[in-house]
Design a protein around this motif. Structure first.
Motif, mmCIF file in Angstrom:
data_model
loop_
_atom_site.group_PDB
_atom_site.id
_atom_site.type_symbol
_atom_site.label_atom_id
_atom_site.label_comp_id
_atom_site.label_asym_id
_atom_site.label_seq_id
_atom_site.Cartn_x
_atom_site.Cartn_y
_atom_site.Cartn_z
ATOM 1 N N GLU A 75 22.675 37.263 10.272
ATOM 2 C CA GLU A 75 23.799 37.941 10.920
ATOM 3 C C GLU A 75 25.070 37.883 10.080
ATOM 4 O OE1 GLU A 75 24.740 39.809 13.625
ATOM 5 O OE2 GLU A 75 22.600 40.122 13.888
ATOM 6 N N ARG A 76 25.163 36.921 9.198
ATOM 7 C CA ARG A 76 26.368 36.758 8.387
ATOM 8 C C ARG A 76 26.349 37.599 7.113
ATOM 9 N NH1 ARG A 76 29.209 32.827 10.781
ATOM 10 N NH2 ARG A 76 28.118 31.230 11.913
ATOM 11 N N LEU A 77 25.208 38.205 6.791
ATOM 12 C CA LEU A 77 25.133 39.043 5.594
ATOM 13 C C LEU A 77 25.891 40.349 5.814
ATOM 14 C CD1 LEU A 77 21.373 38.610 4.615
ATOM 15 C CD2 LEU A 77 23.354 37.431 3.660
ATOM 16 N N SER A 78 26.418 40.891 4.749
ATOM 17 C CA SER A 78 27.167 42.149 4.840
ATOM 18 C C SER A 78 26.223 43.306 5.154
ATOM 19 C CB SER A 78 27.889 42.432 3.524
ATOM 20 O OG SER A 78 26.952 42.773 2.520
ATOM 21 N N ASP A 79 26.767 44.385 5.718
ATOM 22 C CA ASP A 79 25.968 45.559 6.029
ATOM 23 C C ASP A 79 25.319 46.136 4.771
ATOM 24 O OD1 ASP A 79 26.572 45.302 8.689
ATOM 25 O OD2 ASP A 79 27.947 47.003 8.769
ATOM 26 N N ASN A 80 26.072 46.182 3.674
ATOM 27 C CA ASN A 80 25.510 46.742 2.433
ATOM 28 C C ASN A 80 24.311 45.946 1.948
ATOM 29 O OD1 ASN A 80 27.203 48.928 2.190
ATOM 30 N ND2 ASN A 80 28.730 47.808 1.014
ATOM 31 N N LEU A 81 24.394 44.613 2.021
ATOM 32 C CA LEU A 81 23.272 43.779 1.594
ATOM 33 C C LEU A 81 22.079 43.962 2.533
ATOM 34 C CD1 LEU A 81 22.135 41.736 -0.367
ATOM 35 C CD2 LEU A 81 23.222 39.936 0.953
ATOM 36 N N LEU A 82 22.344 44.005 3.832
ATOM 37 C CA LEU A 82 21.262 44.217 4.793
ATOM 38 C C LEU A 82 20.602 45.583 4.589
ATOM 39 C CD1 LEU A 82 22.748 42.657 8.042
ATOM 40 C CD2 LEU A 82 20.769 41.849 6.757
ATOM 41 N N LEU A 83 21.410 46.616 4.335
ATOM 42 C CA LEU A 83 20.847 47.952 4.095
ATOM 43 C C LEU A 83 19.955 47.952 2.867
ATOM 44 C CD1 LEU A 83 23.861 50.286 4.907
ATOM 45 C CD2 LEU A 83 21.700 50.128 6.142
ATOM 46 N N SER A 84 20.372 47.232 1.858
ATOM 47 C CA SER A 84 19.568 47.134 0.648
ATOM 48 C C SER A 84 18.227 46.458 0.957
ATOM 49 C CB SER A 84 20.334 46.344 -0.407
ATOM 50 O OG SER A 84 19.652 46.352 -1.611
ATOM 51 N N ILE A 85 18.242 45.417 1.756
ATOM 52 C CA ILE A 85 17.019 44.719 2.138
ATOM 53 C C ILE A 85 16.146 45.607 3.020
ATOM 54 C CG2 ILE A 85 16.093 42.769 3.477
ATOM 55 C CD1 ILE A 85 18.669 41.215 2.564
ATOM 56 N N ILE A 86 16.752 46.249 4.011
ATOM 57 C CA ILE A 86 16.008 47.084 4.959
ATOM 58 C C ILE A 86 15.328 48.251 4.245
ATOM 59 C CG2 ILE A 86 16.244 48.628 6.954
ATOM 60 C CD1 ILE A 86 18.553 46.786 7.895
ATOM 61 N N SER A 87 15.945 48.761 3.192
ATOM 62 C CA SER A 87 15.377 49.925 2.499
ATOM 63 C C SER A 87 14.016 49.619 1.869
ATOM 64 C CB SER A 87 16.352 50.444 1.443
ATOM 65 O OG SER A 87 16.456 49.546 0.357
ATOM 66 N N TYR A 88 13.662 48.350 1.718
ATOM 67 C CA TYR A 88 12.359 47.976 1.171
ATOM 68 C C TYR A 88 11.281 47.826 2.252
ATOM 69 C CZ TYR A 88 14.628 47.105 -3.276
ATOM 70 O OH TYR A 88 15.329 47.247 -4.442
ATOM 71 N N LEU A 89 11.669 47.912 3.523
ATOM 72 C CA LEU A 89 10.705 47.727 4.613
ATOM 73 C C LEU A 89 9.874 48.981 4.840
ATOM 74 C CD1 LEU A 89 12.945 45.930 7.282
ATOM 75 C CD2 LEU A 89 11.315 44.885 5.699
ATOM 76 N N ASP A 90 8.694 48.808 5.442
ATOM 77 C CA ASP A 90 7.879 49.940 5.874
ATOM 78 C C ASP A 90 8.555 50.593 7.075
ATOM 79 O OD1 ASP A 90 5.900 49.393 3.999
ATOM 80 O OD2 ASP A 90 4.815 48.055 5.369
ATOM 81 N N LEU A 91 8.215 51.849 7.332
ATOM 82 C CA LEU A 91 8.827 52.575 8.453
ATOM 83 C C LEU A 91 8.586 51.877 9.786
ATOM 84 C CD1 LEU A 91 8.090 56.280 7.483
ATOM 85 C CD2 LEU A 91 10.213 54.992 7.207
ATOM 86 N N GLU A 92 7.388 51.338 9.979
ATOM 87 C CA GLU A 92 7.078 50.645 11.235
ATOM 88 C C GLU A 92 7.964 49.414 11.407
ATOM 89 O OE1 GLU A 92 4.609 51.224 8.875
ATOM 90 O OE2 GLU A 92 3.749 53.008 9.793
ATOM 91 N N ASP A 93 8.205 48.705 10.306
ATOM 92 C CA ASP A 93 9.054 47.509 10.365
ATOM 93 C C ASP A 93 10.515 47.882 10.630
ATOM 94 O OD1 ASP A 93 6.884 45.829 9.931
ATOM 95 O OD2 ASP A 93 7.096 45.969 7.757
ATOM 96 N N ILE A 94 10.956 49.000 10.073
ATOM 97 C CA ILE A 94 12.324 49.470 10.343
ATOM 98 C C ILE A 94 12.458 49.798 11.826
ATOM 99 C CG2 ILE A 94 13.991 51.322 9.923
ATOM 100 C CD1 ILE A 94 12.962 51.414 7.017
#
Length: 168
Positions: A75-94
């Protein structure tokens, strides 16, 4: 052997959530995780509190139930860092992640994330496609089938052509 990784892999500093004024720092190096805190309070019992620090190996840090139960580092990570991490997830995981909290729901549907996903999934994105994505949204563009996209691009070009002709 020399490592390609820098010594400091991640550093996050910040203030605790309101009404706290406490300071926190999470520093991840190649060899250890360092967590520092400083209690800042006007209350007399905390005025003489000294800053604290824990240093652990990566494995010991992950197993430290005292730290894991007390702080939500994600929860403490920045939105930009989280978006970068989320972009590597599969669609189902997103889709699943978007159901966990309001913040993740917002991040998982934002255009910035879907632009990254579209750009990584497509070989080329033409200027017309980019303009269409800006109009309709990157997420909508990702889920639109190719035939529908071609129709929309054709209509967009025809609309621009008739708009130019009316200006002449």
């Amino acid at each position: 052997m020399a490592s390609w990784l820098p010594e400091t892999l991640l550093e996050i500093v910040g203030q605790g959530p309101a009404p706290s004024k406490d300071y926190y720092q999470l520093l991840v190096t190649r060899s250890q995780v360092i967590f520092r805190w400083w209690k800042i309070s006007l209350r007399s019992e905390y005025r003489s509190a000294k800053p604290g620090e824990t240093k652990d190996s990566h494995g010991a840090f992950l197993e430290n139930s005292h730290l894991q139960g007390k702080f939500d580092f994600l929860e403490r990570l920045s939105d930009n860092l989280l978006l970068s991490i989320i972009s590597y997830l599969d669609l189902e995981d997103i889709a699943r992640l978007s159901q966990t909290s309001r913040r993740f729901a917002k991040l998982c549907t934002c255009d910035k994330l879907w632009e990254k996903i579209v750009l990584s999934a497509c070989d080329t994105v033409t200027p017309d496609m980019r303009a269409l994505a800006e109009d309709m949204g990157w997420r909508q563009m990702f889920f639109t089938n190719k035939l529908q996209l071609q129709r929309r691009l054709r209509k967009r070009r025809q609309g621009q052509g008739s708009h130019r002709n009316s200006q002449l």
